[in-house]
Design a protein around this motif. Structure first.
Motif, short mmCIF file in Angstrom:
data_model
loop_
_atom_site.label_atom_id
_atom_site.label_comp_id
_atom_site.label_asym_id
_atom_site.label_seq_id
_atom_site.Cartn_x
_atom_site.Cartn_y
_atom_site.Cartn_z
N GLN A 200 35.22 39.96 31.65
CA GLN A 200 34.33 40.52 32.67
C GLN A 200 35.08 40.96 33.92
N PHE A 201 34.41 41.87 34.65
CA PHE A 201 34.81 42.24 36.00
C PHE A 201 33.73 41.70 36.92
N ASP A 202 34.12 40.96 37.96
CA ASP A 202 33.17 40.42 38.94
C ASP A 202 33.47 40.99 40.32
N LEU A 203 32.43 41.04 41.16
CA LEU A 203 32.60 41.38 42.57
C LEU A 203 32.42 40.12 43.39
N ILE A 204 33.36 39.86 44.28
CA ILE A 204 33.31 38.68 45.14
C ILE A 204 33.11 39.13 46.57
N TYR B 8 29.29 38.33 41.82
CA TYR B 8 28.28 39.14 41.16
C TYR B 8 28.91 39.80 39.94
N ARG B 9 28.23 39.73 38.78
CA ARG B 9 28.76 40.35 37.57
C ARG B 9 28.70 41.86 37.69
N LEU B 10 29.85 42.51 37.59
CA LEU B 10 29.93 43.97 37.70
C LEU B 10 29.91 44.63 36.33
N HIS B 11 30.69 44.10 35.39
CA HIS B 11 30.77 44.72 34.07
C HIS B 11 31.24 43.69 33.05
N VAL C 138 35.73 52.92 32.97
CA VAL C 138 34.33 52.89 33.37
C VAL C 138 34.26 53.07 34.89
N TYR C 139 33.36 53.94 35.34
CA TYR C 139 33.12 54.08 36.78
C TYR C 139 31.82 53.39 37.14
N LYS C 140 31.89 52.51 38.12
CA LYS C 140 30.71 51.79 38.61
C LYS C 140 30.57 52.02 40.10
N ILE D 200 24.12 46.24 42.28
CA ILE D 200 24.80 46.46 41.01
C ILE D 200 23.74 46.59 39.92
N GLN D 201 23.45 47.78 39.55
CA GLN D 201 22.53 48.02 38.45
C GLN D 201 22.90 49.37 37.84
N PRO D 202 22.43 49.65 36.62
CA PRO D 202 22.77 50.93 36.01
C PRO D 202 22.41 52.08 36.94
#
Length: 929
Positions: free
Chosen positions: A667-671, A679-682, A714-716, A728-730
């Motif tokens: 996973q990628f998370d945002l802190i 927060y779970r990013l991807h 992936v671009y978020k 963080i949502q689609p």
């Protein structure tokens, strides 16, 4: 070495501007979506539709002045000679094909070949996975000591569970079926509509009823291509009648970079006085995906809108206006809302005074547009249904022959297993027949005109923005990491400490630190007068900080080389055990460092304004040699695991909304830097994960992240922020794409994103992930990319690999790109050459500075990039040429003839010379390049 200080004082401002600019990108260059409504003469609404409008500038009525666009910004996206792998690398060569069924009981086919990248002595496995959802292509490194199995290749493609395991297909006729599967990606030839509209015409019936054109239209058509007689025409016909003249007497045709183009011109199609709707004309132009509308009149007259045309099939309209006062063309593009972004973006203003440049731009825009339209839901679903039907049908056809034509337990290998002599002879005979069938099929495809070739029809030499320059030849040490210092390069080696390399062959490397300080990671921040380095490993690892002015003074005064002991005052003690660190991209206001110590993050800041930095650089008085005291420890944040990749994301306000992106596990998370909340990013849905990088980018000032793992990017978007919580949502602005080979490093330089693999640089566009170019670079390693890009290769620059045309007839098959498309990149070693390390440089200004020059503002650094100096790369001289209609077809026939002789093995040196002489004469006469 005394010029280092002056050099970096001179260049650091531009370097920082470009560094900030590189993380910026904008989709606004590609237009904005508008609701377009057309009405009749009485003002009643007829039709409405949502289209993306590209006009290059807000004020369409602005003066006709040339835009800032340069020729090198124009690229064919996903060029067939890079994307049609089966035709290029597999067909007519020894390779293996497999059939299987995945866990959802959907059949798939797998093709694997051991190939040499463009005869560059870089062997690698190429694999194509054919599924109903589309094709997946990957390259895997070749190892002479490790043979890949079919299941390991499928695992690299994220296929691990099977209903029926893969079994090899030995029937050589399978090549024909797989070529049909590849052709579902789209035609290599294109048909475009050309609709003539007189001044003031507002309905499609009026436009289609124009019996004849005008002098301006004739001039435009002559620019597009050649007028051909349809009766007896043997080339690509684009659906027109070439026997009975039922679709007109003449048409406009050309060949552009290997693509045959036929134009359905409204005034050349049959006209009917009785039929006001002109059904015969609409039947062709209304079924073209892309249509050019040539409109007479000035900008003050009512302009064309796509809603004026009743067609559910046409997705893209290119509006062309000609201004006779200054002999220029103005272009405007309308794309149906569902069409993905495609380039090149229009200049601002979208006015072209050079007609040849306009032609190149327009044709590339039209070709890219049709390819992009094929990715819309309407076409993609149709293609998926067709592909599913073909794959299932092919699977059923193979079922009865399975025992006869397959070996169930034969693993993939580039070397056949030892077997009795008779079995070996039988296998050799099967391979010979397999290759013969494939070569005959390739020849037939070329002669038919459906081959994804890239024909050289020009002697024009052009430089690409990613072209590399030799920086240092024969560097004797392995480089661990590095960063640019002005126009110089600071590198950490594995056995000789840290060295400063000048961009001059006469100046030897200067040792800055000896080998007792083993640097693993570094950032050199010239505006901050700061060098940050992570040195040593394990428990002894720490961050060190140095003043560049102090290092510079030591070099100028030829002081003794610094040792690890000399750096004891430069340690950030609390970073003991640090295995990774990251800094924020926009550090003009506040420098932030995050150090990872196992599963703990340590946030460190250094507050010092840019003016203070400049003052300290200029005076270097009244300050200590070590800047350690200027750093403060803010807080520690505990994670659930040790991070593998990190990136700092700047918040829009800078007040408690900065974030840290970390990658671990799957996973990628945002802190949140202020609260430590995660927060779970991807989530990575794959059994094996190889994290490559996380890059903070800013789309029109709003933060986003490019996340790269395995061969996926992936671009978020992580803005807007809701207080301290990222949204963080689609998001409709999110996108993803796949690399052809797993990268070791990623560099983003809008409009490009570059992947550095073990033996190639893969260049794509940021906004849509489309492939632009793949450069083969043996034993590649990225060294530095914060400003200019530096990389290492084991191969020296080959003077023959410049952009002058060269004969490849005896070495390459026809579909192989020739010297025209190959910029200067490191070339393979010659026989007997000793391997050595060579350092190359791609100037960032060439990549970033060539994008259309509109101001892009960073969220924290208010700067506008100035135009690069004209001396970087001058304008490309255009070569005068004369009309020659049939040369394009002659070239196709000549290549087919040469290929036939190659395949039959009877091509003589005399034939080669004759072919080359003829092609040179044709190239000099060709009109359209």
């Amino acid at each position: 070495m005394g010029n280092i200080w002056e050099t970096y004082l001179k260049h650091f401002s531009a370097s920082e501007d470009l560094g900030c600019r590189r993380g910026e990108f904008s989709r606004k260059h590609y237009g904005s979506v508008e609701l377009l409504i057309s009405s009749d003469a009485d003002g009643a609404i007829q039709r409405a539709g949502r289209f993306r409008v590209e006009n290059g500038s807000i004020d369409e009525a602005s003066d006709y002045t040339p835009g800032t666009w340069r020729r090198t910004d124009v690229h064919l996206e996903n060029p067939e000679y890079h994307t049609r792998w089966y035709f290029k690398y597999f067909l007519g060569k020894v390779h293996q094909n497999y059939v299987g069924m995945d866990a959802e009981k959907n059949p798939f086919f797998l093709s694997v070949v051991l190939s040499d990248q463009n005869n560059q002595r870089v062997p690698q496995y190429r694999a194509i996975l054919w599924r109903k959802t589309g094709t997946l292509k990957i390259s895997l490194p070749y190892s002479p000591t490790k043979t890949l199995s079919v299941k390991s290749i499928l695992s690299a493609m994220n296929v691990d569970r099977f209903e029926k395991g893969p079994r090899e297909i030995l029937n050589p006729e399978i090549q024909k079926d797989l070529l049909v599967l590849e052709e579902q990606e789209g035609s290599v030839n294109f048909k475009f509509g050309v609709l003539y509209a007189k001044d003031g015409q507002l309905t499609d019936d009026e436009m289609f009823s124009n019996e004849s054109g005008s002098e301006n239209l004739d001039k435009f058509l002559n620019l597009l291509g050649d007028t051909i007689c349809l009766q007896g025409w043997a080339g690509y016909r684009g659906g027109l009648d070439t026997k009975n003249d039922t679709t007109g007497i003449n048409s406009i045709y050309t060949v552009y970079q290997g693509h045959e183009l036929m134009f359905h011109v409204s005034t050349m199609l049959p006209y009917s006085k009785e039929n006001k709707q002109q059904v015969e004309r609409k039947r062709h132009i209304g079924n073209d995906i892309v249509t050019i509308v040539f409109q007479e009149g000035d900008d003050a007259s009512p302009s064309f809108k796509p809603s004026m045309i009743r067609s559910h099939f046409t997705h893209i309209f290119a509006l062309v206006r000609y201004n006779s006062q200054n002999d220029s063309y103005r272009l405007k593009i309308f794309s149906e809302e569902s069409v993905p972004l495609f380039g090149p973006p229009l200049p601002s203003p979208p006015v072209f005074t050079d007609h040849q440049e306009f032609r190149d731009f327009l044709l590339v825009k039209l070709i890219n547009g049709e390819k992009a339209t094929l990715e819309t839901p309407t076409f993609a679903q149709k293609r998926q249904r067709t592909l599913d039907m073909l794959i299932r049908s092919l699977n059923q056809d193979l079922m009865p022959d399975m025992p006869k034509n397959m070996l169930n337990r034969r693993s993939f290998s580039d070397v056949l297993p030892e077997s009795p002599k008779s079995a070996r002879k039988k296998e050799e005979a099967r391979q010979a027949e397999f290759v013969r069938v494939g070569q005959a099929l390739k020849l037939k495809t070329i002669v038919r005109g459906d081959a994804p070739t890239s024909l050289v029809t020009t002697g024009l030499c052009r430089k690409e923005p990613w072209e590399s320059q030799s920086f240092c030849s024969s560097f004797p040490y392995d480089i661990v990491c590095g960063d640019s210092w002005g126009q110089s390069l600071l590198v950490a080696t594995d056995s000789a400490g840290v060295m400063l390399l000048e961009d001059s062959p006469t100046l030897p490397p200067v040792q800055v630190f000896d080998k007792t300080l083993t640097v693993k990671q570094m950032h050199l921040l010239e505006p901050q007068d700061l060098l940050i380095a992570r040195a040593d490993k394990g428990k002894d690892a720490r961050l060190y900080v140095y003043r560049l002015s102090t290092l510079k003074r030591g070099i100028e005064e030829r002081q003794l080389v610094r040792t690890k002991y000399d750096s004891r005052e430069n340690k950030l003690e609390k970073t003991k055990g640090c295995h990774l660190y990251s800094i924020n991209t926009h550090h003009g206001v506040e420098l932030r460092i995050v150090a990872a110590i196992r599963n703990k993050l340590l946030l460190i800041t250094r507050k010092q304004s840019r003016l203070d930095c400049l003052s300290s650089i200029a005076t270097v008085t009244g300050t200590t040699d070590s800047p350690v005291e200027e750093f403060q420890y803010i807080r520690e944040i505990c994670l659930c695991d040790s991070p593998v990749v990190m990136a700092l994301v700047d918040g829009p306000t800078g007040e408690n909304d900065h974030m840290i992106c970390v990658a671990y596990r799957h996973q990628f998370d945002l802190i949140n830097e202020s609260t430590g909340d995660a927060y779970r990013l991807h989530h990575v849905d794959s059994n094996r994960v190889n994290f490559v990088s996380a890059i903070d980018v800013y789309e029109d000032g709003e933060a986003g992240l490019l996340l790269c793992y395995n061969n996926i990017c992936v671009y978020k978007k992580v803005c807007p922020f809701n207080g301290a919580t990222p949204m963080i949502q689609p998001n409709t602005s999110d996108f993803h794409f796949s690399w052809n080979q797993m990268p070791n490093a990623i560099v983003c330089a809008f409009p490009y994103i570059l992947a550095f693999t073990t033996d190639s640089i893969e260049i794509r566009l940021v906004v849509n992930g489309n492939l632009v170019y793949t450069a083969v670079v043996p034993e590649l390693q990225l060294t530095a990319s914060r400003s200019d890009i530096y990389f290492i290769s084991s191969a020296p620059i080959n003077s023959a690999s410049n952009c002058s045309s060269r004969d490849t007839s005896s070495q390459s098959s026809p579909q192989t790109p020739t010297g025209y498309e190959m910029p200067v990149f490191p070339s393979p070693l010659g026989d007997g050459e000793a391997p050595s390390k060579h350092i190359y440089k791609i100037p960032l200004s060439n990549l970033v500075g060539r994008s259309i020059e509109r101001p892009l503002k960073s969220p924290l650094v208010n700067k506008v990039l100035t135009a690069p100096a004209p001396s970087v790369i001058g304008p490309t001289p255009m070569i005068a040429s004369t009309t020659s209609l049939s040369l394009s077809r002659m070239e196709i026939k000549e290549i087919a003839s040469r290929t036939r002789k190659e395949l039959l093995g009877d091509e003589t040196e005399k034939n080669e010379q004759e072919n080359q002489g003829g092609r040179t004469e044709e190239n000099s006469r060709d009109k359209h390049h």
